[in-house]
Design an enzyme around this catalytic site. Structure first.
Site, short mmCIF file in Angstrom:
data_model
loop_
_atom_site.label_atom_id
_atom_site.label_comp_id
_atom_site.label_asym_id
_atom_site.label_seq_id
_atom_site.Cartn_x
_atom_site.Cartn_y
_atom_site.Cartn_z
N LYS A 197 0.86 -1.19 0.00
CA LYS A 197 0.00 0.00 0.00
C LYS A 197 0.90 1.23 0.00
O LYS A 197 1.74 1.39 0.89
CB LYS A 197 -0.88 -0.02 1.25
N ASP A 285 -11.61 0.95 11.54
CA ASP A 285 -12.03 1.04 10.14
C ASP A 285 -12.56 -0.31 9.66
O ASP A 285 -12.20 -0.80 8.59
CB ASP A 285 -10.83 1.50 9.29
P1 ATP Z 1 -10.29 3.15 2.28
O1 ATP Z 1 -9.11 3.86 1.74
O2 ATP Z 1 -11.48 4.00 2.48
O3 ATP Z 1 -9.93 2.35 3.50
P2 ATP Z 1 -10.23 0.67 0.75
O4 ATP Z 1 -10.07 -0.22 1.94
O5 ATP Z 1 -11.09 0.15 -0.36
O6 ATP Z 1 -10.78 2.08 1.17
P3 ATP Z 1 -7.41 0.41 0.31
O7 ATP Z 1 -7.19 0.01 1.71
O8 ATP Z 1 -6.46 1.35 -0.32
O9 ATP Z 1 -8.83 1.04 0.13
O10 ATP Z 1 -7.45 -0.94 -0.53
C1 ATP Z 1 -7.76 -0.92 -1.89
C2 ATP Z 1 -8.10 -2.34 -2.35
O11 ATP Z 1 -6.90 -3.09 -2.43
C3 ATP Z 1 -8.98 -3.12 -1.38
O12 ATP Z 1 -10.32 -2.82 -1.59
C4 ATP Z 1 -8.62 -4.55 -1.73
O13 ATP Z 1 -9.43 -4.98 -2.78
C5 ATP Z 1 -7.18 -4.47 -2.18
N1 ATP Z 1 -6.26 -4.97 -1.15
C6 ATP Z 1 -5.81 -4.29 -0.06
N2 ATP Z 1 -4.96 -5.03 0.66
C7 ATP Z 1 -4.87 -6.22 0.04
C8 ATP Z 1 -4.16 -7.47 0.29
N3 ATP Z 1 -3.36 -7.59 1.36
N4 ATP Z 1 -4.31 -8.48 -0.58
C9 ATP Z 1 -5.11 -8.35 -1.65
N5 ATP Z 1 -5.81 -7.25 -1.94
C10 ATP Z 1 -5.70 -6.19 -1.13
MG MG Z 2 -8.47 -0.77 3.12
#
Ligand code: ATP
Ligand code: MG
Length: 439
Positions: A197, A285
């Site tokens: 991330k 969250d």
């Molecule tokens: P927010 O920023 O409001 O928390 P979010 O959780 O959708 O929203 P991110 O945490 O940036 O945003 O994650 C984006 C996407 O990346 C997630 O919705 C998920 O589909 C994917 N993702 C995140 N972490 C992983 C992981 N460890 N393995 C696989 N996919 C992941």
């Molecule tokens: Mg997330």
């Protein structure tokens, strides 16, 4: 021609030859072996220096050229130039039959006023006013014990015990949230797939340090229901957080989940939350996009708020309200574990219905208890959600009571096969739709 030969030889040497870096600090010199100089990056070295000099904000370092002029290093490119210069010098020393000197570096940055206990009588007046430090002057500030304490840690960092930015091969974007972007990536040395991330953050080095230390608790998190954390590092103004990759992704992109599958998912989520609460960590969250699944049928929580500073820094660029937030959080009251319980309830409700249960303008604080379509869900499930979503935090189930609720207890059978088969089927369906050009 000679320069070219030397440069090529240096690049080869950097790949294969260990070197010794000597950090010249006010309270003594610190030597450390670097096994693979080619893999060393500026940020790692800075982290290692900061570890040796915790009282200073080190932002760069210097080395001396052949005539003793100091050259500043502030980036990966300048670090490469320094290493290339050093390998040249080493070659020449060898040609002349000499043993190579260690690579000497001189940290640069700001020295802060030390706490009263550390205030040595020899302390130079200039250093008492947070000032730019030349390490040749600031001798009195640092306790020498900090050197001994951190030498093992320093070695770990310098010998690439961590994940380095350049060892990560980015493969595809997995998703994008409010804070940053998540990539699937391959870590060459660890030979494993990661989720990285990347969050842009325009913050001071001080705040970066604070975030890094707040994230340290993640190394201690060890639960099958919590995503494994591997490493975090800053490169310029971006933090990268490397975690385990979950091949089923997050639950927000799945269609409605049948109750016998959702029950097993709920058990894992409750166990994950209970584990975090036992470490005095509030998730803060809980929502379907922060619940990840894989084809082995594992369910794990991610993105919990261990770093207040990181949460605050992201919040500055955050737009909109979090629809999963408990009413007491939205109205700015104090909140605790019960706020996570609310978010658990509304998330499971969404997963069961296949859509968010309320119009967005409700802002997740509906006045009335949740309403389910008649006859589609078991009484136990409806009761569990209704209890989790009571307006009064104290009326929601306490952590211990969550596991004992009949809806959770009936699915606490360790049957990962149910989730695994469901994830695999959904992924196959998605692939088939993609092949037909529907997604
Ligand atoms: P927010 O920023 O409001 O928390 P979010 O959780 O959708 O929203 P991110 O945490 O940036 O945003 O994650 C984006 C996407 O990346 C997630 O919705 C998920 O589909 C994917 N993702 C995140 N972490 C992983 C992981 N460890 N393995 C696989 N996919 C992941
Ligand atoms: Mg997330």
């Amino acid at each position: 021609m000679r320069i070219l030969d030397l440069t090529l030889a240096n690049i080869r040497a950097m790949d294969t030859e260990a070197i010794v870096i000597r950090i010249i600090t006010p309270s003594g010199d610190m030597d450390s072996a670097v096994d693979s100089p080619a893999l060393l990056n500026f940020n790692d070295l800075l982290v290692a220096i900061r570890d040796v000099m915790p009282e200073a904000t080190v932002t760069a370092f210097e080395y001396e050229d052949e005539v003793g002029d100091r050259i500043t290093v502030r980036s990966d490119e300048e670090l490469k130039a320094m290493l290339s210069y050093y390998f040249n010098t080493m070659n020449e020393q060898r040609i002349n039959g000499l043993l190579p000197d260690p690579l000497q570096i001189f940290p640069r940055g700001t020295v802060h006023v030390p706490p009263p206990g550390l205030n040595s009588s020899r302390l130079d007046d200039r250093l008492e006013r947070s000032d730019v430090c030349d390490t040749r002057v600031s001798c009195a500030v640092f306790p020498s014990s900090s050197l001994k304490k951190s030498s093992a840690e320093l070695k770990r960092i310098l010998t690439n015990g961590q994940i380095n930015a350049q060892d990560i091969h980015y493969q595809e974007q997995l998703g994008h949230g409010n804070g940053g972007t998540v990539y699937k990536a391959y870590h060459l040395q660890g030979k494993r797939v990661l989720a990285v991330k990347v969050i842009p953050l325009d913050i001071t080095v001080e705040l970066q340090k604070q975030i890094m230390s707040e994230l340290e608790i993640l190394y201690k998190c060890d639960s099958p229901y919590i995503i494994t954390f591997f490493s975090a590092f800053f490169v310029e103004n971006r933090i990268s957080i490397c975690t385990e990759f979950m091949d089923g992704g997050s639950l927000d992109v799945y269609k409605r989940i049948p109750e016998h599958v959702l029950g097993r998912i709920a058990v894992a989520v409750v166990k994950g939350l209970t584990y975090l609460w036992s470490l005095k960590i509030l998730h803060r969250d809980v929502k379907p996009s922060n619940m990840l699944v894989n084809t082995r049928g594992q369910v794990k929580l991610c993105d919990f708020g261990v770093s207040t500073q990181l949460v605050n820094s992201i919040a500055k660029t955050y737009v909109g309200t979090n629809a999963y937030m408990a009413p007491e959080r939205i109205s700015g009251e104090q909140y605790g574990i019960h706020a996570d319980v609310w978010s658990l309830g509304i998330s499971l409700m969404e997963l069961a219905l296949g859509m968010f249960p309320y119009p967005q303008y409700f802002c997740s604080s509906p006045q009335d208890p949740p309403v389910f379509p008649v006859g589609q869900f078991s009484e136990k499930f409806v009761n569990f959600i209704t209890q989790c979503m009571r307006r009064q935090p104290k009326e929601r189930p306490a952590p211990n009571n969550l596991m004992d609720h009949s809806f959770i207890a009936q699915f606490n059978d360790g049957n990962a096969e149910v989730v695994s088969m469901w994830v695999c089927r959904c992924l196959e369906e998605r692939r088939a739709l993609q092949a037909q050009g529907h997604v």
